[in-house]
Design an enzyme around this catalytic site. Structure first.
Site, PDB file in Angstrom:
ATOM      1  N   LYS A 298      45.396  38.679  49.881  1.00 33.04           N
ATOM      2  CA  LYS A 298      46.102  39.884  50.315  1.00 33.04           C
ATOM      3  C   LYS A 298      46.407  39.821  51.828  1.00 33.04           C
ATOM      4  O   LYS A 298      46.112  38.830  52.466  1.00 33.04           O
ATOM      5  CB  LYS A 298      45.264  41.118  49.965  1.00 33.04           C
ATOM      6  CG  LYS A 298      44.908  41.210  48.462  1.00 33.04           C
ATOM      7  CD  LYS A 298      46.103  41.532  47.601  1.00 33.04           C
ATOM      8  CE  LYS A 298      45.924  41.261  46.115  1.00 33.04           C
ATOM      9  NZ  LYS A 298      44.931  42.028  45.417  1.00 33.04           N
TER      10      LYS A 298
HETATM   11  C1  LIG Z   1      44.276  42.513  44.145  1.00 32.36           C
HETATM   12  C2  LIG Z   1      44.623  43.684  43.347  1.00 32.36           C
HETATM   13  C3  LIG Z   1      43.652  44.552  42.833  1.00 32.36           C
HETATM   14  C4  LIG Z   1      42.185  44.277  42.867  1.00 32.36           C
HETATM   15  O1  LIG Z   1      41.662  43.927  44.076  1.00 32.36           O
HETATM   16  P1  LIG Z   1      40.307  43.074  44.167  1.00 32.36           P
HETATM   17  O2  LIG Z   1      39.954  43.194  45.618  1.00 32.36           O
HETATM   18  O3  LIG Z   1      40.650  41.678  43.764  1.00 32.36           O
HETATM   19  O4  LIG Z   1      39.306  43.691  43.280  1.00 32.36           O
HETATM   20  C5  LIG Z   1      44.092  45.700  42.181  1.00 32.36           C
HETATM   21  N1  LIG Z   1      45.403  45.973  42.002  1.00 32.36           N
HETATM   22  C6  LIG Z   1      46.347  45.134  42.457  1.00 32.36           C
HETATM   23  C7  LIG Z   1      47.780  45.509  42.249  1.00 32.36           C
HETATM   24  C8  LIG Z   1      46.001  43.965  43.119  1.00 32.36           C
HETATM   25  O5  LIG Z   1      46.953  43.130  43.532  1.00 32.36           O
END
Ligand SMILES: *Cc1c(COP(=O)(O)O)cnc(C)c1O
Length: 380
Positions: A180
């Site tokens: 991210k």
């Molecule tokens: C990455 C992501 C999540 C979950 O995040 P984590 O930190 O991996 O638990 C939830 N929703 C979306 C759209 C994502 O891209």
């Protein structure tokens, strides 16, 4: 292999983590509140609550608004499974909504048809990093007195009508996973202007206990009460130090992501069979990922053939996502089926995610463009 996404860690990040490792508090100490304050300011919200993952952030949000057995929550089909899973953690039922063909964002024209007496919330996903149409969504949610949750895990640093992502929904969800925009290894954040909900989520991340260890040390007391059933969803101090340090670079990183995306769009304008997703007016796209539909000649018959061709060229393409309602778990437990969200289903067979991360070199960008043009020539 050029990956589709990758973190950037600087010497300053490492120094920030090391400083906390040498301090008295490894978890639930002063770095947490410091990060929360900085993040809330960036996102233009009153409160930010840091938790151990984006998934934990979604779970805390669903809990805070009171999702429970018998609740329905409207969730777009084109998202990561965790968006829907968080509803199921609270014994609720995700009601899947289709997306618009151009943007793959929630199709709000169909939203009111799905609202029932059992509906507890609407979730909008800022797919790929493009903010949804929040004006429209807030209108609909307001008419039905429903909280609006923004799964903004793709959109940190984006803007909608000049307003920062993080201030657009009642609860806004972020992930700090390495792929991210900024990372703490694993981590998540919820932003909100509702202090009561923020307090519920702070208690939820700490077993349902009303004061944390740091507060009790400051207040010189041992006594605490567990007032709710919570989890251990805390984010450590050294993770918060890393995330705080990363946040300093975020605006520059988003700009770099936009530069790369524009280079792709320009190049693919003249490439048959490659269609980047459409842009809405008056938004700033945060470009967590760059997604395009691939459908030239014989190629639309088999996207997986293209997937393998890109991988063979060293381009680490990926697919975001397989529609959530078609996963075996949801078919089995919620009787979801093919045909329920036809736009998401059709898109899912055509899309590929191309590499996009701030530290990509101009040469990397050209490599991706060359590979796309070469492969699309071969397959058209
Ligand atoms: C990455 C992501 C999540 C979950 O995040 P984590 O930190 O991996 O638990 C939830 N929703 C979306 C759209 C994502 O891209």
């Amino acid at each position: 292999m050029l990956p589709y996404g990758k973190q950037s860690i600087s010497d300053e990040d490492i120094a920030a983590v090391t400083a906390v490792l040498r301090s008295d508090w490894l978890t639930t100490g002063p770095a947490v509140a410091k990060f929360e304050k900085k993040f809330a300011e960036f996102a233009g919200a009153k409160e930010a609550v840091a938790v151990s993952s984006g998934t934990a952030a979604l779970h805390a949000a669903m809990h805070a608004i009171g999702v429970n057995r018998g609740s329905e929550v409207i969730v777009p089909a084109m998202t990561f499974a965790a968006t829907a899973n968080s509803v199921v953690y609270c014994q609720g039922k995700p009601v899947f909504i289709d997306v618009e063909p151009g943007t793959l964002l929630i199709d709000h024209k169909n939203l009111e048809n799905l609202i029932s007496k059992r509906t507890k919330a609407i979730v909008a996903v800022d797919y790929a990093g493009q903010p949804c149409d929040y004006e429209e969504l807030r209108d609909i949610a307001g008419r039905h007195s429903l909280p609006l949750i923004g799964d903004a895990c793709h959109a940190l640093g984006g803007r909608y009508h000049g307003q920062a992502v993080g201030s657009l929904a009642d609860l806004n969800i972020f992930s700090l996973h390495p792929v991210k925009h900024i990372t703490s290894g694993e981590g998540g954040v919820i932003t909100t202007d509702d202090s009561r909900l923020a307090e519920r989520m702070r208690i939820f991340r700490n077993h349902g206990i009303s004061t944390d260890h740091f507060r009790r040390e400051q207040m010189k007391t041992w006594y605490y009460e567990m007032i709710d059933l919570g989890y251990n969803y805390r984010l450590t101090d050294f993770q918060c130090a890393l995330a705080s340090s990363q946040l300093t670079n975020l605006s520059a990183w988003v700009q770099r992501r936009q530069v790369i995306a524009r280079a792709y769009c320009r190049a693919f304008d003249k490439t048959n069979g490659v269609m980047p997703l459409e842009l809405k007016p008056d938004i700033s796209h945060a470009y967590h990922i760059f997604v395009a539909r691939f459908c030239a000649g014989a190629a639309d018959a088999d996207r997986d053939l293209l997937f393998r061709a890109f991988r063979a060229e060293g381009i680490g393409v990926n697919v975001h996502y397989f529609p959530v309602h078609l996963h075996p778990f949801y078919r089995r437990h919620f009787k979801t089926r093919e045909g329920q969200c036809p736009v998401a289903e059709a898109a899912s067979r055509e899309i590929l995610t191309l590499p996009l991360f701030p530290r990509m070199s101009d040469l990397d960008i050209q490599d991706v463009i060359n590979a796309v043009q070469k492969i699309m020539r071969e397959f058209s």
